[in-house]
Design an enzyme around this catalytic site. Structure first.
Site, PDB file in Angstrom:
ATOM      1  CG  HIS A  24       4.665   6.107   6.015  1.00 47.03           C
ATOM      2  ND1 HIS A  24       5.248   6.563   5.151  1.00 47.03           N
ATOM      3  CD2 HIS A  24       4.158   4.875   5.551  1.00 47.03           C
ATOM      4  CE1 HIS A  24       5.459   5.726   4.008  1.00 47.03           C
ATOM      5  NE2 HIS A  24       4.836   4.645   4.408  1.00 47.03           N
ATOM      6  CG  ASP A 121       6.631   9.975   5.088  1.00 47.49           C
ATOM      7  OD1 ASP A 121       7.542   9.327   5.437  1.00 47.49           O
ATOM      8  OD2 ASP A 121       5.713   9.537   4.160  1.00 47.49           O
ATOM      9  CG  HIS A 356       6.292  -7.182   7.154  1.00 49.58           C
ATOM     10  ND1 HIS A 356       6.823  -6.942   8.574  1.00 49.58           N
ATOM     11  CD2 HIS A 356       5.609  -6.156   6.810  1.00 49.58           C
ATOM     12  CE1 HIS A 356       6.667  -5.439   8.814  1.00 49.58           C
ATOM     13  NE2 HIS A 356       5.899  -4.921   7.758  1.00 49.58           N
ATOM     14  CB  SER A 361       9.700  -4.797  11.614  1.00 47.40           C
ATOM     15  OG  SER A 361       8.431  -4.518  12.136  1.00 47.40           O
ATOM     16  CD  GLU A 364      10.460  -1.276  15.768  1.00 45.84           C
ATOM     17  OE1 GLU A 364       9.702  -2.400  15.793  1.00 45.84           O
ATOM     18  OE2 GLU A 364       9.930  -0.473  15.499  1.00 45.84           O
ATOM     19  N   GLY A 379       6.117  -4.454  -1.565  1.00 44.78           N
ATOM     20  CA  GLY A 379       6.535  -3.120  -1.447  1.00 44.78           C
ATOM     21  C   GLY A 379       8.262  -3.529  -1.622  1.00 44.78           C
ATOM     22  CG  ASP A 380      10.042  -1.149   1.721  1.00 42.44           C
ATOM     23  OD1 ASP A 380       9.054  -2.119   1.814  1.00 42.44           O
ATOM     24  OD2 ASP A 380      10.288  -0.711   2.807  1.00 42.44           O
TER      25      ASP A 380
HETATM   26  N1  UDP Z   1       1.128  -3.798   0.107  1.00 41.81           N
HETATM   27  C1  UDP Z   1       1.471  -3.500   1.189  1.00 41.81           C
HETATM   28  N2  UDP Z   1       2.588  -2.831   1.461  1.00 41.81           N
HETATM   29  C2  UDP Z   1       3.223  -2.488   0.573  1.00 41.81           C
HETATM   30  C3  UDP Z   1       3.109  -2.449  -0.822  1.00 41.81           C
HETATM   31  C4  UDP Z   1       1.731  -3.360  -1.091  1.00 41.81           C
HETATM   32  O1  UDP Z   1       0.843  -3.993   2.309  1.00 41.81           O
HETATM   33  O2  UDP Z   1       4.658  -1.821   0.825  1.00 41.81           O
HETATM   34  C5  UDP Z   1      -0.272  -4.094  -0.245  1.00 41.81           C
HETATM   35  C6  UDP Z   1      -1.036  -3.271  -1.287  1.00 41.81           C
HETATM   36  O3  UDP Z   1      -1.758  -2.602  -0.779  1.00 41.81           O
HETATM   37  C7  UDP Z   1      -1.968  -4.523  -1.512  1.00 41.81           C
HETATM   38  C8  UDP Z   1      -1.303  -5.803  -1.606  1.00 41.81           C
HETATM   39  O4  UDP Z   1      -0.241  -5.495  -0.476  1.00 41.81           O
HETATM   40  O5  UDP Z   1      -3.315  -4.567  -0.990  1.00 41.81           O
HETATM   41  C9  UDP Z   1      -0.611  -6.481  -3.146  1.00 41.81           C
HETATM   42  O6  UDP Z   1      -0.093  -5.161  -3.270  1.00 41.81           O
HETATM   43  P1  UDP Z   1       0.759  -4.770  -4.663  1.00 41.81           P
HETATM   44  O7  UDP Z   1       1.678  -3.980  -4.201  1.00 41.81           O
HETATM   45  O8  UDP Z   1       1.022  -6.158  -5.374  1.00 41.81           O
HETATM   46  O9  UDP Z   1      -0.256  -3.964  -5.632  1.00 41.81           O
HETATM   47  P2  UDP Z   1      -1.901  -3.775  -5.973  1.00 41.81           P
HETATM   48  O10 UDP Z   1      -2.741  -5.020  -5.282  1.00 41.81           O
HETATM   49  O11 UDP Z   1      -2.298  -2.500  -4.926  1.00 41.81           O
HETATM   50  O12 UDP Z   1      -2.188  -3.736  -7.112  1.00 41.81           O
HETATM   51  N1  UDP Z   2       4.126  -2.360  15.652  1.00 43.55           N
HETATM   52  C1  UDP Z   2       3.838  -2.391  17.127  1.00 43.55           C
HETATM   53  N2  UDP Z   2       2.853  -3.239  17.507  1.00 43.55           N
HETATM   54  C2  UDP Z   2       1.909  -3.992  16.634  1.00 43.55           C
HETATM   55  C3  UDP Z   2       2.196  -3.947  15.062  1.00 43.55           C
HETATM   56  C4  UDP Z   2       3.299  -3.159  14.937  1.00 43.55           C
HETATM   57  O1  UDP Z   2       4.390  -1.761  17.697  1.00 43.55           O
HETATM   58  O2  UDP Z   2       1.069  -4.791  17.110  1.00 43.55           O
HETATM   59  C5  UDP Z   2       4.958  -1.267  15.188  1.00 43.55           C
HETATM   60  C6  UDP Z   2       6.194  -2.050  14.891  1.00 43.55           C
HETATM   61  O3  UDP Z   2       7.231  -2.214  16.012  1.00 43.55           O
HETATM   62  C7  UDP Z   2       6.773  -1.108  13.711  1.00 43.55           C
HETATM   63  C8  UDP Z   2       5.668  -0.539  13.107  1.00 43.55           C
HETATM   64  O4  UDP Z   2       4.370  -0.841  14.080  1.00 43.55           O
HETATM   65  O5  UDP Z   2       7.435   0.035  14.423  1.00 43.55           O
HETATM   66  C9  UDP Z   2       5.317  -1.134  11.741  1.00 43.55           C
HETATM   67  O6  UDP Z   2       6.335  -0.836  10.863  1.00 43.55           O
HETATM   68  P1  UDP Z   2       7.055  -1.448   9.689  1.00 43.55           P
HETATM   69  O7  UDP Z   2       7.976  -0.920   9.060  1.00 43.55           O
HETATM   70  O8  UDP Z   2       7.768  -2.843  10.277  1.00 43.55           O
HETATM   71  O9  UDP Z   2       5.833  -2.386   8.956  1.00 43.55           O
HETATM   72  P2  UDP Z   2       4.610  -1.723   8.169  1.00 43.55           P
HETATM   73  O10 UDP Z   2       3.358  -1.872   9.339  1.00 43.55           O
HETATM   74  O11 UDP Z   2       4.772  -0.430   7.821  1.00 43.55           O
HETATM   75  O12 UDP Z   2       4.362  -2.597   7.140  1.00 43.55           O
END
Ligand code: UDP
Ligand code: UDP
Ligand code: UDP
Length: 460
Positions: A24, A121, A356, A361, A364, A379-380
């Site tokens: 974010h 945001d 993921h 990402s 990029e 998530g998404d």
């Molecule tokens: N999670 C994440 N990114 C997301 C959504 C979830 O890293 O966009 C993590 C979340 O924080 C949790 C795990 O993935 O630790 C499993 O997530 P889930 O969304 O199924 O929900 P939760 O375990 O919180 O009930």
């Molecule tokens: N990122 C980076 N170096 C790292 C890990 C992540 O620059 O070692 C950056 C990546 O390029 C991206 C952001 O962190 O801009 C991660 O956002 P993304 O939406 O891909 O995934 P999230 O971390 O929110 O699951």
């Protein structure tokens, strides 16, 4: 209006308000720098404390690199629910910010020059937006995911009342879009009490009161979806959706190349990263290591063993066997530190990205035309993986499931990595996506025009 009138109009003062987590923060830092370089006055609001060390180091470094950008700091009121529906510290921080934003009201109204707009945001839009609107300051919302996920969430949130949120059928049919399988919906959304579900659905309810939604995507990447959103087909109550991606990396993201990459052949290295906040199980990490070895490809692997970086204190040797590191030392490197991902993806040695599909990402990878092997975890990310496939940027192996749903074996991983790295058609198509991304930011390119239009609309 004449050109002279236009020159006399004052550039806007815009306050930007990110929430929690690098996924974010990064789009906000980029947007702040992009707007400042287009003569806007910028105030960046930062909520203390941050969850991760990466956030606090990036924020400090950002203000040093951009001394003309103003900082408005505020302390959030700690939030610790008695019966939490999630233990995710980033989600809890969204909620802490939501519960603290009233503290910003007097600060916002006293800024000088007066604000022309705020950019919030999405995760804090329903608490922050109404405060700005009460002060008659227009609000834009940054949606940090795909246009496709925006369509899904706004459709679920605004067209179906909470009581009738039922998912019996195979697909969610959204007007103007190809159907979205119910299996792509983030699992917590099925539990209306889950904090993640309530953050998604309740913030989307603010969108009709926003002046516009800013998306880190570009016309050619998600054209069908952007058109459906802007033609009112998805929902007639949505404000304009402004595709302004891929956002330009800020100064913080430049420099510090890995010299190892310079010694590798063009397009020969697979890059593996699951973003800033996803840690796989130890078993899955081991299988992934096996898979990389089996693939026979050179690799650069960014490994995380905990969700928050400050908890990450395991040595590489404690996670991966010494023998693995020894066997692969001439072919791959594994890093546990923060890397400059933009620079890595820009490097000619990189030929593929196991991702993921966090949206930053994805964009990029698009910007640099790097093919993606999508392995969505949470998530998404499944909806984003669909967008990746539809744009021709990558492939998604659906059988691998959500993160942790099953143990994906090294043999399967190795085979898919090898397939991606040798797929010429995919490589050509990904290169074309990179070309389209570049054109979006040429003079009069689609994203350049949209951002300049937004800035122009805020001049007085
Ligand atoms: N999670 C994440 N990114 C997301 C959504 C979830 O890293 O966009 C993590 C979340 O924080 C949790 C795990 O993935 O630790 C499993 O997530 P889930 O969304 O199924 O929900 P939760 O375990 O919180 O009930
Ligand atoms: N990122 C980076 N170096 C790292 C890990 C992540 O620059 O070692 C950056 C990546 O390029 C991206 C952001 O962190 O801009 C991660 O956002 P993304 O939406 O891909 O995934 P999230 O971390 O929110 O699951
Ligand atoms: N667009 C946008 N925000 C808006 C209106 C349009 O991002 O408020 C996008 C729209 O999705 C389209 C592109 O900008 O892809 C060009 O928009 P439009 O159809 O209005 O084109 P024009 O006819 O003005 O050239």
């Amino acid at each position: 209006m004449t050109d002279g009138d236009d020159l006399r109009r004052k550039p806007p003062h815009i306050a930007l308000f990110p929430s929690a987590g690098m996924g974010h923060l990064t789009p906000f830092l980029r947007l702040a720098a992009m707007l400042a370089s287009r003569s806007c006055t910028i105030t960046l609001i930062t909520a203390n404390p941050t969850v991760s060390a990466a956030e606090s180091t990036h924020i400090s470094a950002f203000f040093s690199a951009y001394p003309r950008i103003n900082r408005l700091e505020f302390e959030t009121i700690p939030y610790s629910p008695t019966n939490p529906t999630t233990d995710d510290p980033f989600f809890l921080q969204f909620e802490a910010i939501n519960r603290s934003v009233h503290l910003l009201r007097p600060l916002l109204s006293s800024l000088s020059p007066p604000l022309s707009a705020v950019v919030s945001d999405f995760a804090v839009a329903s608490s922050f937006g109404p405060i700005a609107n009460d002060l008659s300051i227009p609000t834009y919302v940054v949606w940090p995911s795909s246009a496709r996920f925006l369509s899904l969430i706004t459709y679920l949130s605004l067209s179906i009342s909470e009581n009738s949120l039922k998912f019996g059928d195979e697909n969610v049919e959204i007007p103007g879009l190809s159907p979205i399988p119910v299996s792509c919906i983030p699992p917590p959304v099925f539990n209306p009490n889950h904090l993640f579900a309530s953050i998604l659905l309740s913030n989307a309810r603010f969108f009709p009161k926003a002046k516009g939604l800013l998306l880190n995507t570009f016309d050619r990447f998600e054209s069908e979806t952007i058109d459906a959103l802007n033609n009112g087909r998805v929902l007639s109550c949505l404000p304009p959706v402004h595709p302004i991606g891929p956002l330009e990396p800020s100064e913080l993201e430049k420099g510090h190349r890995l010299p190892w990459l310079d010694d590798q052949n063009v397009g020969s290295v697979v890059y593996i990263s699951f973003g800033s906040r996803t840690a796989m199980s130890k078993d899955q990490i081991r299988e992934l290591g096996n898979g990389l070895e089996i693939s026979g490809c050179a690799f650069l692997w960014v490994l995380k063993t905990s969700k928050v970086d400050t908890d990450d204190n395991e040595e590489l040797q404690e996670v991966l066997e010494e023998s693995f590191l020894e066997r692969t030392k001439n072919r791959g490197i594994v890093v546990k530190e923060w890397v400059k991902q933009e620079e890595i993806l820009a490097h000619p040695a990189i030929g593929g990205f196991v991702s993921h599909c966090g949206w930053n990402s994805v964009t990029e990878a698009a910007r640099h035309g790097v093919p993606v092997l999508a392995w969505p975890q949470h998530g998404d990310q499944r909806v984003n993986a669909e967008a990746v496939e539809r744009a021709g940027l990558g492939v998604w192996v659906r059988e691998w499931g959500w993160g942790g749903e099953r143990l994906v074996r090294g043999e399967e991983i190795g085979e898919k990595v090898r397939e991606m790295m040798s797929d010429r058609e995919l490589r050509n198509r990904a290169r074309e996506v990179g070309e389209e991304a570049r054109k979006a930011w040429e003079l009069n390119g689609s994203s350049e025009k949209v951002l300049m239009g937004v800035i122009d609309g805020l001049k007085t």
